[in-house]
Design a protein around this motif. Structure first.
Motif, mmCIF file in Angstrom:
data_model
loop_
_atom_site.group_PDB
_atom_site.id
_atom_site.type_symbol
_atom_site.label_atom_id
_atom_site.label_comp_id
_atom_site.label_asym_id
_atom_site.label_seq_id
_atom_site.Cartn_x
_atom_site.Cartn_y
_atom_site.Cartn_z
ATOM 1 N N SER A 21 -24.791 -19.080 -15.986
ATOM 2 C CA SER A 21 -23.234 -18.789 -15.659
ATOM 3 C C SER A 21 -22.737 -19.095 -14.468
ATOM 4 C CB SER A 21 -23.011 -17.494 -16.224
ATOM 5 O OG SER A 21 -21.908 -16.866 -15.778
ATOM 6 N N ASP A 23 -19.893 -19.143 -12.047
ATOM 7 C CA ASP A 23 -18.622 -18.308 -11.696
ATOM 8 C C ASP A 23 -18.399 -18.038 -10.147
ATOM 9 O OD1 ASP A 23 -19.909 -16.059 -11.490
ATOM 10 O OD2 ASP A 23 -18.955 -15.028 -13.168
ATOM 11 N N ALA A 24 -17.576 -17.304 -9.801
ATOM 12 C CA ALA A 24 -17.404 -17.116 -8.339
ATOM 13 C C ALA A 24 -18.812 -16.351 -7.816
ATOM 14 C CB ALA A 24 -16.178 -16.162 -8.082
ATOM 15 N N ALA A 25 -19.548 -15.808 -8.506
ATOM 16 C CA ALA A 25 -20.687 -15.074 -8.032
ATOM 17 C C ALA A 25 -21.841 -15.962 -7.752
ATOM 18 C CB ALA A 25 -21.227 -13.824 -9.002
ATOM 19 N N PHE A 54 -21.738 -21.233 -19.257
ATOM 20 C CA PHE A 54 -20.179 -20.529 -18.689
ATOM 21 C C PHE A 54 -19.937 -21.213 -17.373
ATOM 22 C CE2 PHE A 54 -17.586 -17.179 -16.802
ATOM 23 C CZ PHE A 54 -16.455 -17.050 -17.508
ATOM 24 N N LEU A 55 -18.595 -21.617 -17.448
ATOM 25 C CA LEU A 55 -18.002 -22.378 -16.180
ATOM 26 C C LEU A 55 -16.448 -21.912 -16.106
ATOM 27 C CD1 LEU A 55 -18.227 -24.887 -14.254
ATOM 28 C CD2 LEU A 55 -17.306 -26.230 -15.981
ATOM 29 N N ALA A 56 -16.467 -21.373 -14.695
ATOM 30 C CA ALA A 56 -15.182 -20.583 -14.471
ATOM 31 C C ALA A 56 -14.535 -21.601 -13.292
ATOM 32 C CB ALA A 56 -15.334 -19.509 -13.975
ATOM 33 N N SER A 57 -13.394 -21.385 -12.925
ATOM 34 C CA SER A 57 -12.871 -22.159 -11.929
ATOM 35 C C SER A 57 -13.489 -22.461 -10.591
ATOM 36 C CB SER A 57 -11.064 -21.827 -11.664
ATOM 37 O OG SER A 57 -11.268 -20.687 -10.955
ATOM 38 N N ALA A 58 -14.056 -21.317 -10.152
ATOM 39 C CA ALA A 58 -15.152 -21.445 -8.961
ATOM 40 C C ALA A 58 -16.175 -22.527 -9.013
ATOM 41 C CB ALA A 58 -15.789 -20.081 -8.627
ATOM 42 N N ARG A 61 -13.995 -25.735 -8.760
ATOM 43 C CA ARG A 61 -13.813 -26.202 -7.226
ATOM 44 C C ARG A 61 -15.055 -26.648 -6.257
ATOM 45 N NH1 ARG A 61 -10.456 -21.462 -7.981
ATOM 46 N NH2 ARG A 61 -11.995 -20.029 -7.372
ATOM 47 N N LEU B 10 -18.507 -9.371 -6.299
ATOM 48 C CA LEU B 10 -18.845 -10.394 -7.090
ATOM 49 C C LEU B 10 -19.931 -9.928 -8.130
ATOM 50 C CD1 LEU B 10 -18.248 -13.480 -4.829
ATOM 51 C CD2 LEU B 10 -16.599 -12.693 -6.520
ATOM 52 N N LEU B 13 -19.026 -9.200 -11.727
ATOM 53 C CA LEU B 13 -18.374 -10.100 -12.837
ATOM 54 C C LEU B 13 -19.434 -10.064 -13.848
ATOM 55 C CD1 LEU B 13 -17.638 -13.062 -10.418
ATOM 56 C CD2 LEU B 13 -16.002 -11.340 -11.730
ATOM 57 N N TYR B 35 -14.898 -17.049 -25.783
ATOM 58 C CA TYR B 35 -15.276 -17.729 -24.475
ATOM 59 C C TYR B 35 -13.803 -17.544 -23.535
ATOM 60 C CZ TYR B 35 -16.859 -21.031 -21.437
ATOM 61 O OH TYR B 35 -17.151 -21.976 -20.120
ATOM 62 N N LEU B 39 -13.473 -15.912 -19.927
ATOM 63 C CA LEU B 39 -12.932 -16.860 -18.869
ATOM 64 C C LEU B 39 -11.974 -16.116 -18.176
ATOM 65 C CD1 LEU B 39 -13.334 -19.536 -17.301
ATOM 66 C CD2 LEU B 39 -12.178 -20.556 -18.824
ATOM 67 N N GLU B 43 -11.670 -14.804 -14.215
ATOM 68 C CA GLU B 43 -10.838 -15.518 -13.318
ATOM 69 C C GLU B 43 -10.000 -14.282 -12.840
ATOM 70 O OE1 GLU B 43 -10.902 -18.409 -12.248
ATOM 71 O OE2 GLU B 43 -11.872 -19.584 -13.783
ATOM 72 N N LEU B 113 -6.262 -21.474 -16.384
ATOM 73 C CA LEU B 113 -7.429 -21.280 -17.257
ATOM 74 C C LEU B 113 -7.015 -19.893 -18.149
ATOM 75 C CD1 LEU B 113 -10.707 -22.550 -15.849
ATOM 76 C CD2 LEU B 113 -9.391 -23.795 -17.240
#
Lengths: 106, 144
Positions: A21, A23-25, A54-58, A61, B10, B13, B35, B39, B43, B113
């Motif tokens: 996953s 993400d930001a973490a 899983f792919l978040a905006s973090a 970036r 964090l 999450l 999903y 997401l 965010e 998103l």
């Protein structure tokens, strides 16, 4: 699933296998690996993403960071991405800037 | 549905993600919808933790709760960080989304998103608390 990123250099191609996953973490770990790869002055960056769940905006970036760090001439290949992760890349317009492939064809 | 309250770091999450996966399963959402919801919540939770607390020098919690009805699953994130309406920021338009990566400013994609991932999103600030509300329609004919 916990995030993992493994870098292997094949000649001048930086290949990074991503899983879990992103993400930001976990983005800071991905960024570290991108910086390691950038230090090798690669000609191409190949991201093997079939096990990325899983792919978040973090994470997106960090891809922008990679392109800006390595320069526009270093092509980025996203390989094996599927389902909603691929959907997120396309929705965000990243398919205009990276090569999306099922299997790596250099 | 039972709610979950976590320290706003964090590390939260992952637990929030597990909560959403379970809630989506209970609501019989299909994989794509589940999903999108995960997401969207990830965010906003990231924004709360980084902008609402950390960058503001605040410490606190983020709570996630869910309400399941015959027709919808509603997830609510609540926090006491600085008031922050995600909808107050400009969304990236087609111009941004077609920019090559080397020319893109960092940021701006998260809220985009969120709105793509859920059927409805609302923000309110009530009694000193931020409430971010995500609504997913359930498949027709799904029993509660």
């Amino acid at each position: 699933m916990a995030f993992d990123a493994k870098l292997v250099m094949k000649d001048t191609v930086a290949m990074i296998t991503l899983s879990g996953s992103l993400d930001a973490a976990s983005a800071s770990r991905f960024k570290e690996v991108i910086e390691q790869a950038a230090g090798q002055s690669p000609t191409k960056l190949v991201l093997l993403m079939s096990d990325l769940e899983f792919l978040a905006s973090a994470g997106l970036r960090v891809l922008i960071f990679a392109k800006q760090k390595m320069g526009a001439k270093v092509d980025i290949y996203v390989v094996g991405s599927q389902g909603p992760v691929l959907g997120t890349l396309e929705m965000s317009g990243f398919h205009h800037s990276v090569y999306i492939q099922d299997t790596y064809i250099g | 549905m039972k709610s979950l309250c976590l320290p706003a770091t964090l590390d939260a999450l992952e637990e929030i993600g597990k909560y959403i996966v379970e809630a989506a399963k209970n609501a019989d959402l299909d994989a794509k919808a589940a999903y999108g919801l995960r997401l969207a919540v990830d965010e906003i939770a990231t924004n709360i933790i980084t902008h609402g607390y950390k960058e503001a020098g605040k410490i606190g919690d983020v709570a996630v709760s869910g309400v399941l009805t015959d027709s919808s699953l509603t997830i609510v994130l609540e926090d006491t960080g600085i008031p922050f309406d995600p909808m107050s920021h400009n969304l990236p338009g087609d111009d941004y989304l077609s920019l090559p990566l080397e020319e893109r400013p960092i940021g701006g994609l998260g809220i985009f998103l969120v709105l793509k991932g859920v059927h409805a999103f609302n923000y309110e600030h009530v009694d000193g608390r931020n409430r971010n509300i995500f609504v997913m329609n359930r498949p027709v004919g799904t029993p509660e």
